[in-house]
Design an enzyme around this catalytic site. Structure first.
Site, PDB file in Angstrom:
ATOM      1  N   LYS A  64      59.056  42.349  35.347  1.00  0.00           N
ATOM      2  CA  LYS A  64      57.275  42.604  36.640  1.00  0.00           C
ATOM      3  C   LYS A  64      57.768  43.006  37.727  1.00  0.00           C
ATOM      4  O   LYS A  64      57.040  43.458  38.406  1.00  0.00           O
ATOM      5  CB  LYS A  64      56.558  41.022  36.402  1.00  0.00           C
ATOM      6  CG  LYS A  64      56.094  40.482  34.900  1.00  0.00           C
ATOM      7  CD  LYS A  64      54.442  40.418  35.465  1.00  0.00           C
ATOM      8  CE  LYS A  64      54.332  40.563  33.904  1.00  0.00           C
ATOM      9  NZ  LYS A  64      52.758  38.500  33.744  1.00  0.00           N
ATOM     10  N   LYS A  89      56.702  46.438  23.566  1.00  0.00           N
ATOM     11  CA  LYS A  89      55.674  45.453  22.999  1.00  0.00           C
ATOM     12  C   LYS A  89      53.641  45.990  23.310  1.00  0.00           C
ATOM     13  O   LYS A  89      54.020  46.392  24.685  1.00  0.00           O
ATOM     14  CB  LYS A  89      56.509  43.720  23.816  1.00  0.00           C
ATOM     15  CG  LYS A  89      55.644  43.829  24.942  1.00  0.00           C
ATOM     16  CD  LYS A  89      55.675  41.876  24.808  1.00  0.00           C
ATOM     17  CE  LYS A  89      54.457  42.250  26.504  1.00  0.00           C
ATOM     18  NZ  LYS A  89      54.921  40.438  26.632  1.00  0.00           N
ATOM     19  N   LYS A 118      49.056  44.917  27.459  1.00  0.00           N
ATOM     20  CA  LYS A 118      47.836  45.276  28.780  1.00  0.00           C
ATOM     21  C   LYS A 118      48.259  46.530  29.588  1.00  0.00           C
ATOM     22  O   LYS A 118      47.799  46.865  30.056  1.00  0.00           O
ATOM     23  CB  LYS A 118      47.404  44.389  29.260  1.00  0.00           C
ATOM     24  CG  LYS A 118      47.889  43.677  30.404  1.00  0.00           C
ATOM     25  CD  LYS A 118      47.148  42.307  30.453  1.00  0.00           C
ATOM     26  CE  LYS A 118      48.139  41.057  31.235  1.00  0.00           C
ATOM     27  NZ  LYS A 118      48.282  40.316  30.701  1.00  0.00           N
TER      28      LYS A 118
HETATM   29  P1  ATP Z   1      51.854  41.596  29.980  1.00  0.00           P
HETATM   30  O1  ATP Z   1      50.822  43.001  30.171  1.00  0.00           O
HETATM   31  O2  ATP Z   1      51.070  41.188  31.400  1.00  0.00           O
HETATM   32  O3  ATP Z   1      52.979  41.238  29.983  1.00  0.00           O
HETATM   33  P2  ATP Z   1      50.980  40.070  27.970  1.00  0.00           P
HETATM   34  O4  ATP Z   1      50.052  41.473  27.298  1.00  0.00           O
HETATM   35  O5  ATP Z   1      52.190  39.345  27.562  1.00  0.00           O
HETATM   36  O6  ATP Z   1      50.949  40.102  29.144  1.00  0.00           O
HETATM   37  P3  ATP Z   1      50.056  37.010  28.317  1.00  0.00           P
HETATM   38  O7  ATP Z   1      49.401  36.457  29.196  1.00  0.00           O
HETATM   39  O8  ATP Z   1      51.660  37.209  29.614  1.00  0.00           O
HETATM   40  O9  ATP Z   1      50.004  38.796  28.226  1.00  0.00           O
HETATM   41  O10 ATP Z   1      50.751  36.714  27.177  1.00  0.00           O
HETATM   42  C1  ATP Z   1      49.870  35.874  26.478  1.00  0.00           C
HETATM   43  C2  ATP Z   1      50.281  35.104  24.892  1.00  0.00           C
HETATM   44  O11 ATP Z   1      50.404  36.333  24.020  1.00  0.00           O
HETATM   45  C3  ATP Z   1      52.156  34.883  24.814  1.00  0.00           C
HETATM   46  O12 ATP Z   1      51.726  33.820  23.930  1.00  0.00           O
HETATM   47  C4  ATP Z   1      52.265  35.822  24.608  1.00  0.00           C
HETATM   48  O13 ATP Z   1      53.795  35.507  23.653  1.00  0.00           O
HETATM   49  C5  ATP Z   1      51.391  36.380  22.893  1.00  0.00           C
HETATM   50  N1  ATP Z   1      52.053  38.004  23.942  1.00  0.00           N
HETATM   51  C6  ATP Z   1      51.663  38.709  23.999  1.00  0.00           C
HETATM   52  N2  ATP Z   1      52.395  40.145  23.808  1.00  0.00           N
HETATM   53  C7  ATP Z   1      52.562  40.067  22.790  1.00  0.00           C
HETATM   54  C8  ATP Z   1      52.318  41.247  21.775  1.00  0.00           C
HETATM   55  N3  ATP Z   1      52.616  42.119  22.162  1.00  0.00           N
HETATM   56  N4  ATP Z   1      52.928  40.482  20.674  1.00  0.00           N
HETATM   57  C9  ATP Z   1      52.870  39.265  19.686  1.00  0.00           C
HETATM   58  N5  ATP Z   1      52.391  38.535  21.148  1.00  0.00           N
HETATM   59  C10 ATP Z   1      52.307  38.660  22.510  1.00  0.00           C
END
Ligand code: ATP
Ligand code: LTN
Length: 341
Positions: free
Chosen positions: A121, A203, A206
């Site tokens: 980040k 991964k 968003k």
């Molecule tokens: P960012 O896009 O900013 O990295 P994010 O999409 O990862 O954010 P978070 O709020 O950080 O969203 O994650 C919420 C939950 O979703 C957490 O438990 C995280 O482990 C899970 N998660 C996020 N992205 C994935 C993914 N691609 N696959 C599986 N689990 C995910």
């Protein structure tokens, strides 16, 4: 993730949160929320909207408010029944911020410097590497430890933060005697890491909207994203699970497996001899049908603001009761004078 069999007498506790900093996507759903909904009968569950965490990156205030409510509506639409689960907004329970301050003083600079989420980040927001972004894991430890949970259900990317939470809890307990339960992360076997449809080596996130399927996307958008999903540049054109050689196909197979419950062998058989041209739209269709009732239910709930307010008010009251108890214990242990009122 092994199946957990909680003791019959006392329900074990689960807790998790998601930042309302973007719209919920398929990774959040398959890696987190979908699994939470299945745990409500067996566990005492707390789920919150991590709004305090989300301001570590600049947010538009109006959009943050809207997304916080949308996330709550989606929690409910994904099957988190507010009668069975405690659903609340993090900033409504001020004990989170208070315990985070205390835990900051028991968390080392070196530990925070090693966090991969901080490194990622701060690389993405080089003009705003603020102290909150750095201290984020101490707030997350506070979120968790306040509720004395046994398990923290998260996707793979949060494992490092959960391990630091354990280290902080153990350090505090060693100094002051047993105060915090030391929780375990609870990571699903399938769906723990949903990859981007456009860059299957990173991964789904968003911050990469092209490769990301949002739960509120229209069926047309979802189908288009899957039709355009990057498969692999092999000449084989065959649906086979080989994550190292064929990460794009493996990701689509994992998604298909998560939404249909089929095993990889069943999927290979189903698409035998058909090639990617048939496989990609079929995964898209399965995802559209999985998400359709969730989107429709979320829209219905979002229109009922009085109901949402009732849910987050009840949730904050229930959460505060538990959080206050832990914070009081911590304040006493570190040597603060008890508040007389
Ligand atoms: P960012 O896009 O900013 O990295 P994010 O999409 O990862 O954010 P978070 O709020 O950080 O969203 O994650 C919420 C939950 O979703 C957490 O438990 C995280 O482990 C899970 N998660 C996020 N992205 C994935 C993914 N691609 N696959 C599986 N689990 C995910
Ligand atoms: N850091 C998490 C969100 C989060 C969380 C938590 C998850 C904040 N506090 C407590 C589990 C428990 C994320 O970015 N996904």
């Amino acid at each position: 993730m092994e199946p957990i069999t909680p003791a019959a007498e006392a329900k074990k506790v689960m807790l998790s949160g998601i930042q309302p900093s973007g719209n919920l996507h398929l990774g959040n759903y398959l890696g987190a929320v979908k699994n939470w909904a299945e745990l409500a009968d067996q566990f005492d569950c707390y789920y919150f909207m991590a709004d305090l965490h989300s301001i570590t990156v600049r947010q538009d205030p109006k959009a943050l408010r809207a997304r916080t409510l949308e996330l709550l509506a989606l929690y409910i639409a994904c099957g988190l029944d507010p009668e069975k689960n405690t659903l609340f907004i993090q900033s409504h329970v001020h004990e989170h911020a208070e315990l985070a301050w205390v835990l900051n003083c028991y968390t080392m600079f070196g530990e925070l410097s090693r966090m991969t989420q901080f490194k990622d980040k701060s690389a993405k927001n080089s003009d705003n590497i603020n102290a909150g972004l750095f201290a984020y894991p101490a707030l997350m430890a506070a979120d968790i430890l306040l509720y004395q949970p046994d398990f923290v259900p998260v996707g793979q990317d949060q494992k490092q933060h959960c391990e630091l939470t354990r280290d902080i809890a153990i350090r505090f307990n060693n100094l002051y005697g047993s105060t915090f339960k030391v929780p375990e992360p609870y990571i699903p076997k399938v769906g723990a890491r949903v990859m981007s449809l456009s860059t299957p080596t990173s991964k789904m996130s968003k911050s990469d909207p092209n490769g990301c399927v949002f739960l509120m996307d229209t069926p047309e958008d979802i189908s288009r994203k899957f039709k355009r999903a990057v498969t692999d540049s092999d000449t084989e054109n065959c649906v086979r699970y080989a994550p190292a050689e064929k990460p794009g196909v493996a990701n689509l197979m994992s998604i298909y497996s998560s939404v249909t419950g089929k095993t990889f062998e069943e999927i290979e058989k189903e698409f035998d001899g058909m090639g990617y041209g048939k496989f990609k739209p079929a995964v898209g269709d399965a995802v559209v049908e999985t998400l359709r009732p969730i989107r429709e239910e979320a829209q219905r709930i979002l229109a009922d603001k009085a109901y949402l307010q009732q849910v987050y008010t009840d949730g904050a009251q229930r959460a505060t009761y538990v959080a206050r108890k832990t914070l009081r214990k911590v304040y006493k242990k570190v040597g603060f004078i008890e508040k007389p009122f």
